[in-house]
Design a protein around this motif. Sequence first.
Motif, PDB file in Angstrom:
ATOM      1  N   GLY A  79      -3.816  -1.297   0.615  1.00 16.50           N
ATOM      2  CA  GLY A  79      -4.793  -0.231   0.427  1.00 16.50           C
ATOM      3  C   GLY A  79      -4.260   0.999  -0.268  1.00 16.50           C
ATOM      4  O   GLY A  79      -5.030   1.912  -0.593  1.00 16.50           O
ATOM      5  N   PHE A  80      -2.955   1.046  -0.491  1.00 20.62           N
ATOM      6  CA  PHE A  80      -2.342   2.158  -1.205  1.00 20.62           C
ATOM      7  C   PHE A  80      -1.424   1.603  -2.290  1.00 20.62           C
ATOM      8  O   PHE A  80      -0.945   0.471  -2.198  1.00 20.62           O
ATOM      9  CB  PHE A  80      -1.520   3.050  -0.262  1.00 20.62           C
ATOM     10  N   ALA A  81      -1.175   2.427  -3.303  1.00 18.48           N
ATOM     11  CA  ALA A  81      -0.265   2.053  -4.386  1.00 18.48           C
ATOM     12  C   ALA A  81       0.617   3.239  -4.722  1.00 18.48           C
ATOM     13  O   ALA A  81       0.242   4.407  -4.478  1.00 18.48           O
ATOM     14  CB  ALA A  81      -1.053   1.619  -5.622  1.00 18.48           C
ATOM     15  N   VAL A  82       1.794   2.962  -5.262  1.00 21.42           N
ATOM     16  CA  VAL A  82       2.643   4.045  -5.751  1.00 21.42           C
ATOM     17  C   VAL A  82       1.859   4.861  -6.777  1.00 21.42           C
ATOM     18  O   VAL A  82       1.195   4.306  -7.655  1.00 21.42           O
ATOM     19  CB  VAL A  82       3.926   3.473  -6.374  1.00 21.42           C
ATOM     20  N   GLY A  83       1.908   6.173  -6.631  1.00 19.63           N
ATOM     21  CA  GLY A  83       1.162   7.063  -7.509  1.00 19.63           C
ATOM     22  C   GLY A  83      -0.123   7.590  -6.914  1.00 19.63           C
ATOM     23  O   GLY A  83      -0.724   8.532  -7.459  1.00 19.63           O
TER      24      GLY A  83
END
Length: 303
Positions: A79-83
């Motif tokens: 559910g999250f990504a780098v950036g």
Amino acid sequence: MRAVQITAYGGPEVVVINDVPRPEIGAGQLRVSVAATGVNPVDWKIREGHMAFLEVPFPFTLGNEFAGTVTELGEGVTGFAVGDAIYGSVGPIGVFAEELVVDAGAVAKAPTSLSLVEAAALPVAIVTVQAAFDAAPVGQGTRLLVHAAAGGVGSVAVQLAKAMGAEVTALTSPASMDLVRGLGADHVIDRTTDYEQTIGDFDVVLDAFGPSAQDRSWGLLKPGGILISLVTPPDQEEAARRGVRATMTFGAPNAPALAHAAALVDAGKLKPVVQRTYPVEEAVAAMAEVEGGNVRGKIVLRY
């Protein structure tokens, strides 16, 4: 990395900016480069020792709300990504630092329409107001009175209640009345007047001010109504005598509430009120302004 810490309980003299190790990331966590952190009254209260029951060894890092950018994902995070820009309130201490490791389940993506400095002004207020509204559901037609409506929590309470369809009466100082009107309150009242003579019959009173506000609120509730304090436990005997209810609530990490609030921000129904920002090097001055008690909205530290 830099962190705003205290070396003992006391006044501003115990606040230092230390170089501390980067935190280790674990499963289910996010590493975050912090852009900004909100400063709250609880920060100076912790500094002075009013929450010594935390039993944390010195020195320790203050702060409990932030906005920043994800730089690393722990094992199992989805559910999250780098950036990603994220924001959150993750507990009473540990946030005034250039880098954090936080549980992914405690934070949410920040509103896309705000800068990270603006976003950092919201999390504590959002989770605090949500806890209060969980104790006394606020919805269409609820008659709500908000004390300290220009403060960091009060200003968000007004807007969230309006988004839920409540009829909001806001109490604030004369200097802040126009600000609170701009937040959408239906009725804005000068708190320095004898307002008890002209308003009343509320379903819910939200006290973000303190005992003197509570004393003036009992007669403003309709039978069966509820007084919710965010600052000091209300008098249960007085509540029973008046035929009303009373409770104290506390904010806690709440990712769904943050995600919902972000959607309201991006829909133009919620906005932060930031009185001033300070660079992290001026953390002592930022905390002093909050301790002075005349902040409209929030003071924010920039990193």
